[in-house]
Motif scaffolding. Structure first.
Motif, PDB file in Angstrom:
ATOM      1  N   SER A  46       0.549  -1.352  -0.071  1.00  0.00           N
ATOM      2  CA  SER A  46       0.034  -0.432  -0.255  1.00  0.00           C
ATOM      3  C   SER A  46       1.219   1.314  -0.530  1.00  0.00           C
ATOM      4  CB  SER A  46      -1.003   0.338   1.057  1.00  0.00           C
ATOM      5  OG  SER A  46      -0.528  -0.156   2.350  1.00  0.00           O
ATOM      6  N   ILE A  50      -0.031   2.239  -5.311  1.00  0.00           N
ATOM      7  CA  ILE A  50      -1.237   1.694  -5.812  1.00  0.00           C
ATOM      8  C   ILE A  50      -1.508   1.883  -6.422  1.00  0.00           C
ATOM      9  CG2 ILE A  50      -2.558   4.244  -4.602  1.00  0.00           C
ATOM     10  CD1 ILE A  50      -2.490   0.266  -3.162  1.00  0.00           C
ATOM     11  N   TYR A  81      -9.061  -3.336  -0.151  1.00  0.00           N
ATOM     12  CA  TYR A  81      -8.288  -2.227   0.462  1.00  0.00           C
ATOM     13  C   TYR A  81      -7.292  -1.919  -0.498  1.00  0.00           C
ATOM     14  CZ  TYR A  81      -4.884  -0.848   4.434  1.00  0.00           C
ATOM     15  OH  TYR A  81      -3.622   0.468   4.025  1.00  0.00           O
ATOM     16  N   LEU A  85      -7.828   2.217  -1.280  1.00  0.00           N
ATOM     17  CA  LEU A  85      -6.244   3.694  -1.036  1.00  0.00           C
ATOM     18  C   LEU A  85      -6.186   3.925  -2.264  1.00  0.00           C
ATOM     19  CD1 LEU A  85      -3.538   0.973   0.272  1.00  0.00           C
ATOM     20  CD2 LEU A  85      -5.214   2.850   1.484  1.00  0.00           C
TER      21      LEU A  85
END
Ligand SMILES: C[S@@+](CC[C@H](N)C(=O)[O-])C[C@H]1O[C@@H](n2cnc3c(N)ncnc32)[C@H](O)[C@@H]1O
Length: 214
Positions: A46, A50, A81, A85
């Motif tokens: 992350s 990204i 997830y 981001l």
């Protein structure tokens, strides 16, 4: 929520609170399975690029503009997830109660509010979604060796298993929706779902993303 009927599917596992995390303890291999959005691996991914994550290339395309995404198959929430981001809003569905409980606990601990998790069968909801993108990552058969090296995969095999028709069913319903794009994650060499050739593809080492623009 009574998880005992699900747990009894595999007596090798028992539910435990491990370092304040809802987890499943696998007695044979003596390891805990839980959702951790602060894991080294996810942190690394992350904090790097990204938009270079293949799943984000697939859902956002060249414009890279944040969007709304229905994740039909939340699982451990990794893809949700990574997609969140990018600034995208995720509505994630998980129908397996055990999987849902683990993921909900992980999301609560990490204070993530860009993912709205629903304990529902996505098959019943996908046709009516207001999201621009529909993301589908169904279970597929894995060989025993790769499953053994991946504890999360072992757990999924024990409690969810291979859902042979799910990819076809979700895709059929998704095609009836107003969504602009459908992305399906597949094993690299797998056939197209419904034998339908995608508009484009992103192929990685471990998986392939078939992209259907509508
Ligand atoms: C391969 S895993 C997804 C992994 C996920 N992409 C991740 O990053 O962790 C598939 C998950 O989808 C869930 N699932 C399968 N069919 C579903 C459906 N119709 N509605 C909701 N969840 C579903 C299964 O219970 C399983 O947890």
């Amino acid at each position: 929520m009574d998880l005992n009927p699900v747990l009894s599917q595999d007596t090798n596992y028992q539910i435990e609170l491990f370092e304040n995390k809802l987890s499943l303890y696998q007695k044979q291999d003596k390891h805990h399975v839980f959702v951790d959005f602060n894991s080294k691996q996810l942190n690394f991914r992350s904090q790097a690029h990204i938009n270079a994550e293949l799943v984000n290339k697939a859902v956002l395309g060249k414009k890279k503009q944040a969007t709304t995404i229905m994740d039909c198959t939340a699982g451990f929430g990794k893809d949700s997830y990574l997609m969140s981001l990018t600034g995208s809003q995720i509505i994630a569905y998980e129908s397996n109660p055990l999987m849902y409980a683990l993921l909900k606990d992980g999301l609560n601990r990490a204070n993530i509010d860009t993912i709205s998790l629903r304990k529902k069968d996505a098959l019943k909801e996908v046709k009516n979604t207001d999201c621009e993108v529909i993301y589908i990552d169904p279970m597929y058969p894995t060989n025993k060796k790769s499953a053994k090296n991946n504890k999360h995969m072992m757990f999924l095999q024990a409690f969810v298993g291979h859902q042979a028709e799910m990819a076809e069913q979700l895709f059929t319903q998704a095609l009836l929706s107003k969504a602009k794009k459908i992305v399906i994650k597949r094993p690299v060499k797998a056939a197209y779902v419904l034998a339908k050739k995608p508009t484009s593809q992103i192929v990685g080492k471990a998986a392939r993303f078939d992209i259907y623009a509508k």
